[in-house]
Design a protein around this motif. Structure first.
Motif, PDB file in Angstrom:
ATOM      1  N   LYS A 135       0.701  -1.304  -0.055  1.00 45.65           N
ATOM      2  CA  LYS A 135      -0.021   0.037  -0.056  1.00 45.65           C
ATOM      3  C   LYS A 135       0.856   1.308  -0.112  1.00 45.65           C
ATOM      4  O   LYS A 135       0.644   2.297  -0.775  1.00 45.65           O
ATOM      5  N   THR A 136       1.906   1.284   0.728  1.00 48.36           N
ATOM      6  CA  THR A 136       2.685   2.440   1.008  1.00 48.36           C
ATOM      7  C   THR A 136       3.865   2.584  -0.131  1.00 48.36           C
ATOM      8  O   THR A 136       4.466   3.756  -0.268  1.00 48.36           O
ATOM      9  N   GLY A 137       4.510   1.500  -0.419  1.00 54.80           N
ATOM     10  CA  GLY A 137       5.316   1.577  -1.357  1.00 54.80           C
ATOM     11  C   GLY A 137       6.867   1.738  -0.743  1.00 54.80           C
ATOM     12  O   GLY A 137       7.724   1.935  -1.301  1.00 54.80           O
ATOM     13  N   TYR A 138       6.753   1.316   0.524  1.00 55.02           N
ATOM     14  CA  TYR A 138       8.159   1.403   1.297  1.00 55.02           C
ATOM     15  C   TYR A 138       8.089   0.219   2.397  1.00 55.02           C
ATOM     16  O   TYR A 138       7.033  -0.069   2.705  1.00 55.02           O
ATOM     17  N   SER A 139       9.203  -0.225   2.753  1.00 54.86           N
ATOM     18  CA  SER A 139       9.430  -1.186   3.834  1.00 54.86           C
ATOM     19  C   SER A 139       9.834  -0.649   5.095  1.00 54.86           C
ATOM     20  O   SER A 139      10.877   0.357   4.954  1.00 54.86           O
ATOM     21  N   CYS A 140       9.677  -1.260   6.292  1.00 55.18           N
ATOM     22  CA  CYS A 140      10.464  -0.867   7.358  1.00 55.18           C
ATOM     23  C   CYS A 140      10.933  -2.030   8.198  1.00 55.18           C
ATOM     24  O   CYS A 140      10.172  -2.899   8.658  1.00 55.18           O
ATOM     25  N   ASP A 141      12.141  -1.973   8.821  1.00 57.81           N
ATOM     26  CA  ASP A 141      12.565  -2.950   9.739  1.00 57.81           C
ATOM     27  C   ASP A 141      13.025  -2.035  10.971  1.00 57.81           C
ATOM     28  O   ASP A 141      13.967  -1.522  10.982  1.00 57.81           O
ATOM     29  N   HIS A 142      12.040  -2.344  11.688  1.00 57.90           N
ATOM     30  CA  HIS A 142      12.320  -1.486  13.053  1.00 57.90           C
ATOM     31  C   HIS A 142      12.991  -2.278  14.259  1.00 57.90           C
ATOM     32  O   HIS A 142      12.290  -3.237  15.085  1.00 57.90           O
ATOM     33  N   GLU A 143      14.096  -2.390  14.323  1.00 57.78           N
ATOM     34  CA  GLU A 143      15.057  -3.039  15.300  1.00 57.78           C
ATOM     35  C   GLU A 143      14.739  -4.550  15.114  1.00 57.78           C
ATOM     36  O   GLU A 143      15.279  -5.101  16.191  1.00 57.78           O
ATOM     37  N   GLN A 144      14.621  -4.877  13.965  1.00 57.53           N
ATOM     38  CA  GLN A 144      14.360  -6.619  13.598  1.00 57.53           C
ATOM     39  C   GLN A 144      15.761  -7.189  13.378  1.00 57.53           C
ATOM     40  O   GLN A 144      15.820  -8.450  13.582  1.00 57.53           O
ATOM     41  N   VAL A 145      16.574  -6.418  12.582  1.00 55.74           N
ATOM     42  CA  VAL A 145      18.293  -6.950  12.449  1.00 55.74           C
ATOM     43  C   VAL A 145      19.025  -6.603  13.803  1.00 55.74           C
ATOM     44  O   VAL A 145      19.742  -7.436  13.918  1.00 55.74           O
ATOM     45  N   ALA A 146      18.999  -5.358  14.075  1.00 56.94           N
ATOM     46  CA  ALA A 146      20.010  -4.820  15.043  1.00 56.94           C
ATOM     47  C   ALA A 146      19.078  -4.033  16.159  1.00 56.94           C
ATOM     48  O   ALA A 146      18.475  -3.029  15.804  1.00 56.94           O
ATOM     49  N   GLU A 147      19.619  -4.315  17.544  1.00 56.76           N
ATOM     50  CA  GLU A 147      18.663  -3.683  18.254  1.00 56.76           C
ATOM     51  C   GLU A 147      19.295  -2.088  18.234  1.00 56.76           C
ATOM     52  O   GLU A 147      20.462  -1.696  18.038  1.00 56.76           O
ATOM     53  N   GLY A 148      18.378  -1.247  18.151  1.00 59.66           N
ATOM     54  CA  GLY A 148      18.805   0.268  18.042  1.00 59.66           C
ATOM     55  C   GLY A 148      19.038   0.730  16.721  1.00 59.66           C
ATOM     56  O   GLY A 148      19.213   2.108  16.607  1.00 59.66           O
ATOM     57  N   ILE A 149      18.548   0.074  15.737  1.00 63.92           N
ATOM     58  CA  ILE A 149      18.749   0.433  14.259  1.00 63.92           C
ATOM     59  C   ILE A 149      17.236   0.242  13.686  1.00 63.92           C
ATOM     60  O   ILE A 149      17.026  -0.773  13.574  1.00 63.92           O
ATOM     61  N   VAL A 150      16.962   1.416  12.862  1.00 63.50           N
ATOM     62  CA  VAL A 150      15.627   1.419  12.078  1.00 63.50           C
ATOM     63  C   VAL A 150      16.224   1.475  10.697  1.00 63.50           C
ATOM     64  O   VAL A 150      16.960   2.157  10.361  1.00 63.50           O
ATOM     65  N   CYS A 151      15.457   0.533   9.933  1.00 65.84           N
ATOM     66  CA  CYS A 151      15.796   0.715   8.435  1.00 65.84           C
ATOM     67  C   CYS A 151      14.500   0.870   7.634  1.00 65.84           C
ATOM     68  O   CYS A 151      13.445   0.087   7.903  1.00 65.84           O
ATOM     69  N   PHE A 152      14.573   1.373   6.565  1.00 64.89           N
ATOM     70  CA  PHE A 152      13.562   1.860   5.405  1.00 64.89           C
ATOM     71  C   PHE A 152      13.985   1.447   4.357  1.00 64.89           C
ATOM     72  O   PHE A 152      15.272   1.895   3.676  1.00 64.89           O
ATOM     73  N   GLY A 153      13.210   0.701   3.558  1.00 63.59           N
ATOM     74  CA  GLY A 153      13.608   0.199   2.204  1.00 63.59           C
ATOM     75  C   GLY A 153      12.796   0.387   1.224  1.00 63.59           C
ATOM     76  O   GLY A 153      11.509   0.558   1.253  1.00 63.59           O
ATOM     77  N   PRO A 187      20.200   5.298  13.467  1.00 65.24           N
ATOM     78  CA  PRO A 187      19.850   4.587  15.012  1.00 65.24           C
ATOM     79  C   PRO A 187      18.620   5.227  15.451  1.00 65.24           C
ATOM     80  O   PRO A 187      18.274   6.219  14.983  1.00 65.24           O
ATOM     81  N   ALA A 188      17.991   4.332  15.828  1.00 64.97           N
ATOM     82  CA  ALA A 188      16.556   4.638  16.374  1.00 64.97           C
ATOM     83  C   ALA A 188      16.595   5.913  17.226  1.00 64.97           C
ATOM     84  O   ALA A 188      15.480   6.684  16.892  1.00 64.97           O
ATOM     85  N   GLU A 189      17.230   6.252  18.003  1.00 65.17           N
ATOM     86  CA  GLU A 189      17.538   7.567  18.832  1.00 65.17           C
ATOM     87  C   GLU A 189      17.279   8.800  17.972  1.00 65.17           C
ATOM     88  O   GLU A 189      17.214  10.082  18.397  1.00 65.17           O
ATOM     89  N   LEU A 190      17.902   8.631  16.424  1.00 60.84           N
ATOM     90  CA  LEU A 190      18.054   9.847  15.720  1.00 60.84           C
ATOM     91  C   LEU A 190      16.676  10.032  14.936  1.00 60.84           C
ATOM     92  O   LEU A 190      16.451  10.960  14.292  1.00 60.84           O
ATOM     93  N   LEU A 191      15.779   8.830  14.970  1.00 59.85           N
ATOM     94  CA  LEU A 191      14.776   9.141  14.228  1.00 59.85           C
ATOM     95  C   LEU A 191      13.401   9.695  15.069  1.00 59.85           C
ATOM     96  O   LEU A 191      12.936   9.053  16.236  1.00 59.85           O
ATOM     97  N   THR A 192      12.881  10.712  14.182  1.00 60.79           N
ATOM     98  CA  THR A 192      11.756  11.524  15.072  1.00 60.79           C
ATOM     99  C   THR A 192      10.726  11.361  14.249  1.00 60.79           C
ATOM    100  O   THR A 192      10.797  10.935  12.831  1.00 60.79           O
ATOM    101  N   GLN A 193       9.424  11.651  14.585  1.00 54.75           N
ATOM    102  CA  GLN A 193       8.161  11.590  13.669  1.00 54.75           C
ATOM    103  C   GLN A 193       8.410  12.737  12.580  1.00 54.75           C
ATOM    104  O   GLN A 193       7.863  12.432  11.512  1.00 54.75           O
ATOM    105  N   ALA A 194       9.041  13.692  12.881  1.00 58.54           N
ATOM    106  CA  ALA A 194       9.208  14.838  11.859  1.00 58.54           C
ATOM    107  C   ALA A 194      10.224  14.367  10.714  1.00 58.54           C
ATOM    108  O   ALA A 194      10.031  14.864   9.663  1.00 58.54           O
ATOM    109  N   GLU A 195      11.292  13.794  11.381  1.00 60.53           N
ATOM    110  CA  GLU A 195      11.899  13.360  10.267  1.00 60.53           C
ATOM    111  C   GLU A 195      12.011  12.192   9.412  1.00 60.53           C
ATOM    112  O   GLU A 195      12.160  11.866   8.149  1.00 60.53           O
TER     113      GLU A 195
END
Length: 258
Positions: free
Chosen positions: A171-189, A208-216
């Motif tokens: 539906k959205t055209g992008y994917s997300c790995d929210h700390e599923q590969v490494a704790e503290g890391i979020v990936c968008f694909g 790093p998840a700590e750098l990810l904000t809703q605005a970003e």
């Protein structure tokens, strides 16, 4: 295979045995196996030539090399996210294999992506992007014994949960790995498409998840989609077709319209 490829003529079993200094019976067994794998063809005069499977490997290598070269040519231009890592990978079975990675100093402290590295497709952003292009039935076939052991406590562990994720990706055209590969890391694909609008690679932006904000978040997603779009365009994809619509139609067709 090298000997057959180099030869100016077609070689018989005796020729191969003599040139390779291997017993004729052993050469016969090897050639029989290679013929079965379509790596060699046995001609009517009992000589051998290269088979069609070699061309499939050649095409795969060319595609992967081309997309890797294009990826390398643009990744240094994508400097909007200094704390992010950018990766390129391909799907192989139920795993993704990384072709290239630009690791950032910030992300590198949590995980280092390397060329040749393999990870379960079910957990990675690029893997999920690839899997979103196939039907639920085909996804289940990839994991007949269930999903692999999790890499982190957040790794998806139920096939139904994974299928729900894939439906959202379509539906959205992008994917997300929210700390599923490494704790503290979020990936968008997002997936890179070829001239037939089929996925040949996946790109991901990890930070790093700590750098990810809703605005970003919207800017990061737009960044990875732009990289995928640029690569797809260079690979000959027809981007006039809406990706999410194309995904949905293809999956519905593969699933029998369900």
């Amino acid at each position: 295979m090298d000997l057959v490829a180099r030869s100016k003529g077609f070689l018989s079993l005796s020729d191969l045995s003599r040139e390779l200094k291997i017993a004729r019976s052993s050469v016969h067994t090897l050639c029989h196996t290679l013929v079965q794998l379509e790596l060699l063809l046995r001609r009517n005069d009992q000589t051998y030539q290269l088979g069609p499977h070699v061309m499939r490997w050649s095409n795969a290598f060319t595609q992967q090399s081309d997309v890797a070269a294009e990826f390398a040519s643009i990744w240094d231009q994508e400097t909007e996210l200094p704390g992010a890592t950018i990766t390129l990978s391909v799907l192989e079975g139920a795993e993704v294999v990384y072709l290239a990675a630009r690791n950032s100093v910030v992300s590198h402290s949590l995980i280092e992506f390397r060329a040749g590295m393999r990870l379960p497709a079910a957990f990675t952003a690029t893997g999920k992007a690839f899997l979103s292009h196939i039907s639920d039935f085909e996804v289940r076939r990839l994991f007949p014994d269930g999903l692999p052991a999790g890499l982190t406590p957040k790794s998806v562990q139920k096939i139904e949960t994974l299928l729900d994720e894939l439906r959202e990706i379509r539906k959205t055209g992008y994917s997300c790995d929210h700390e599923q590969v490494a704790e503290g890391i979020v990936c968008f694909g997002a997936s890179v498409l070829d001239s037939r609008n089929r996925p040949i690679a996946g790109v991901a932006v990890s930070l790093p998840a700590e750098l990810l904000t809703q605005a970003e978040r919207p800017r990061i997603i737009a960044n990875v989609q732009r990289i995928a779009t640029r690569l797809s365009h260079r690979m000959g994809a027809d981007l006039s077709i809406d990706r999410s619509t194309a995904h949905r139609r293809k999956i519905e067709t593969a699933s029998g319209g369900v």
